[in-house]
Design an enzyme around this catalytic site. Structure first.
Site, mmCIF file in Angstrom:
data_model
loop_
_atom_site.group_PDB
_atom_site.id
_atom_site.type_symbol
_atom_site.label_atom_id
_atom_site.label_comp_id
_atom_site.label_asym_id
_atom_site.label_seq_id
_atom_site.Cartn_x
_atom_site.Cartn_y
_atom_site.Cartn_z
ATOM 1 N N GLY A 20 0.795 -1.227 0.000
ATOM 2 C CA GLY A 20 0.000 0.000 0.000
ATOM 3 C C GLY A 20 0.827 1.277 0.000
ATOM 4 O O GLY A 20 0.314 2.349 0.292
ATOM 5 N N LYS A 57 6.127 16.879 -5.258
ATOM 6 C CA LYS A 57 6.546 17.332 -3.920
ATOM 7 C C LYS A 57 7.688 18.341 -4.021
ATOM 8 O O LYS A 57 7.718 19.338 -3.298
ATOM 9 C CB LYS A 57 6.956 16.122 -3.081
ATOM 10 C CG LYS A 57 5.789 15.160 -2.822
ATOM 11 C CD LYS A 57 6.279 13.810 -2.310
ATOM 12 C CE LYS A 57 5.128 12.836 -2.067
ATOM 13 N NZ LYS A 57 5.581 11.451 -1.869
HETATM 14 N N1 HSE Z 1 3.428 6.925 -3.174
HETATM 15 C C1 HSE Z 1 3.964 7.863 -2.252
HETATM 16 C C2 HSE Z 1 5.299 7.338 -1.749
HETATM 17 C C3 HSE Z 1 2.989 8.067 -1.114
HETATM 18 O O1 HSE Z 1 5.630 6.172 -2.027
HETATM 19 O O2 HSE Z 1 6.034 8.077 -1.134
HETATM 20 C C4 HSE Z 1 3.168 9.337 -0.346
HETATM 21 O O3 HSE Z 1 3.075 10.482 -1.130
#
Ligand code: HSE
Length: 437
Positions: free
Chosen positions: A188, A206
């Site tokens: 997940g 980000k």
């Molecule tokens: N898919 C993202 C990660 C989740 O693996 O960091 C959090 O933004």
């Protein structure tokens, strides 16, 4: 005093975590916020009611998200649906209705943040997005408030947990890329579309936000250079280790005299750096301020409760500021909206870094000399060379170079010439190197 009423959009992983944290810690949260906080209205298409603790304390649950943003009782809308549609429409509608917004949606902020913040400014409401960058790490708060005295010189971070998990498993257990990705999905961690993780798009969302907060420029996701980790071979991880480096998927933003760097790519980092030792799904960000020097922030970058930690902290901040004059709140992008700068974002060819190069060369006299001549003619100084023995029955040998810093444009020209040599088999593997001093 009446509790503040929250409208919650989405009851998935982060939505469920938010219900759980808000209800479990309600007493401490109200002591911190100065008011009780309740979720009076939530919307979700489908959710696992048994998996969400505290769901019985949520008022109405509907499948109509617009009913939540139009609910006059709701003061703060918490958007945890993700993606662009209908999240953008819902957030703009909530703002138009005079509601504050808290979101974990990095894609939405990176791509539409300028429009969203302008609308919020116009209406005198706040849009808070701590959970959009590095999950539970309060990196926005740190950069926007804790480091507000500094000129930020650069920031670099492991800001995608899935990618870091894959690289860690490749290095520690020699596992294949595809196999580890499948495990990250099953656990997940991965985005709905895992190419967002492995091709660097999630990290670029980000980084775009971090760059704007660091340097006070509008959000420019489309100008962020983005390269994923899918081409990294297990042998690169091994050779990097032999040279004293770790390969990490970094987002880097730096202010130079020519402009601002915004780049996401695999990067060799000296293994003695703390950030080189951040493994598994953990995230970490180094921020270099001119007054404070290097600072490091570490923690869980994904997952229900860590991300909810950031979401609920934003809700508390908004509740505390409900009665303050909008002009006196912390600006969305750290700098006052009328003080944003138009310093350009640099094209990747205008960025200077050192490089790790791996090529497959025919094992005969003079080949290495030709390669080093091309590098020398391009003004590229070699820091280290590693040549391996050819595998049994193989005529090509892997040769690895570490170079000193050079403009990417010059390196691209040199690589084109090297790849054209008939003694070189296939393309050259190129990974940028940063010392993060
Ligand atoms: N898919 C993202 C990660 C989740 O693996 O960091 C959090 O933004």
């Amino acid at each position: 005093m009446e509790p503040v009423k929250i409208g919650l959009l989405g009851l998935g992983t982060v939505g469920g975590g938010t219900v759980s944290v808000l209800t479990r810690n309600a007493e401490e949260i109200s002591r911190r916020a100065g008011r009780g906080i309740i979720i009076s209205h939530a919307a979700a298409k489908d959710y696992d009611a048994d998996a969400i603790s505290g769901l019985d304390q949520v008022g109405i649950i509907t499948d109509d998200a617009f009913a939540v943003v139009n609910d006059p009782e709701v003061a703060i809308v918490v958007e945890l649906i993700g993606g662009y549609n209908p999240a953008l429409e819902l957030v703009l509608k909530a703002i138009a209705n005079g509601k504050h917004v808290v979101t974990a949606n990095k894609a939405l902020i990176a791509k539409h943040g300028n429009e969203i913040f302008a609308a919020a400014q116009e209406k005198g409401v706040t849009v808070a997005f701590e959970a959009a960058v590095a999950g539970g790490i309060p990196i926005i708060k740190a950069m926007r408030e804790g480091l507000a005295a500094n000129q930020i010189l650069w920031a670099a971070g492991i800001i995608n947990g899935t990618g870091n998990f894959i690289l860690t498993e490749m290095r520690d257990k020699g596992r294949a890329f595809e196999e580890v990705l499948k495990e990250a999905q099953a656990l997940g961690y991965a985005e709905a579309d895992p190419t967002f993780d492995v091709e660097g798009i999630d990290a670029a969302h980000k980084l775009t936000i971090m760059g704007s907060i660091a340097f006070g420029v509008p959000l420019q996701f489309e100008k962020t250079y983005t390269e994923g980790i899918s081409k990294i071979q297990p042998q690169d991880v091994v050779y990097a280790g032999e040279l004293g480096y770790r390969i990490k998927h970094l987002g880097i933003t730096r202010k130079t005299e020519k402009g601002i760097e915004l780049r996401v790519h695999p990067t060799l980092i000296p293994e003695r750096r703390l950030i080189a030792n951040v493994d598994g799904v953990m995230n970490a960000v180094v921020v270099m301020g001119d007054a404070v020097g290097p600072t490091l922030y570490y923690g869980a970058g994904a997952g229900a409760q860590p991300t909810a930690s950031a979401v609920v902290a934003d809700v508390i901040d908004v509740v505390r500021a409900l009665t303050t004059d909008p002009e006196n709140r912390v600006p969305h992008l750290a700098f006052q909206p009328n003080a944003l700068s138009d310093v350009p974002i640099l094209d990747m060819e205008d960025v200077e870094t050192a490089y790790y190069l791996r090529l497959q060369a025919i094992d005969k006299p003079g080949v290495l000399a030709r390669v080093t001549r091309i590098l020398g003619d391009a003004g590229i100084s070699i820091e280290a060379i590693l040549q391996k023995e050819p595998a049994e029955g193989e005529v090509h040998v892997p040769v690895i170079f570490l170079t000193q810093r050079v403009l990417e444009r010059n390196m691209n020209q040199a690589l084109r010439q090297i790849e054209a040599l008939e003694e070189i088999n296939g393309g050259v593997m190129r990974i940028r190197v940063e010392t993060l001093k």
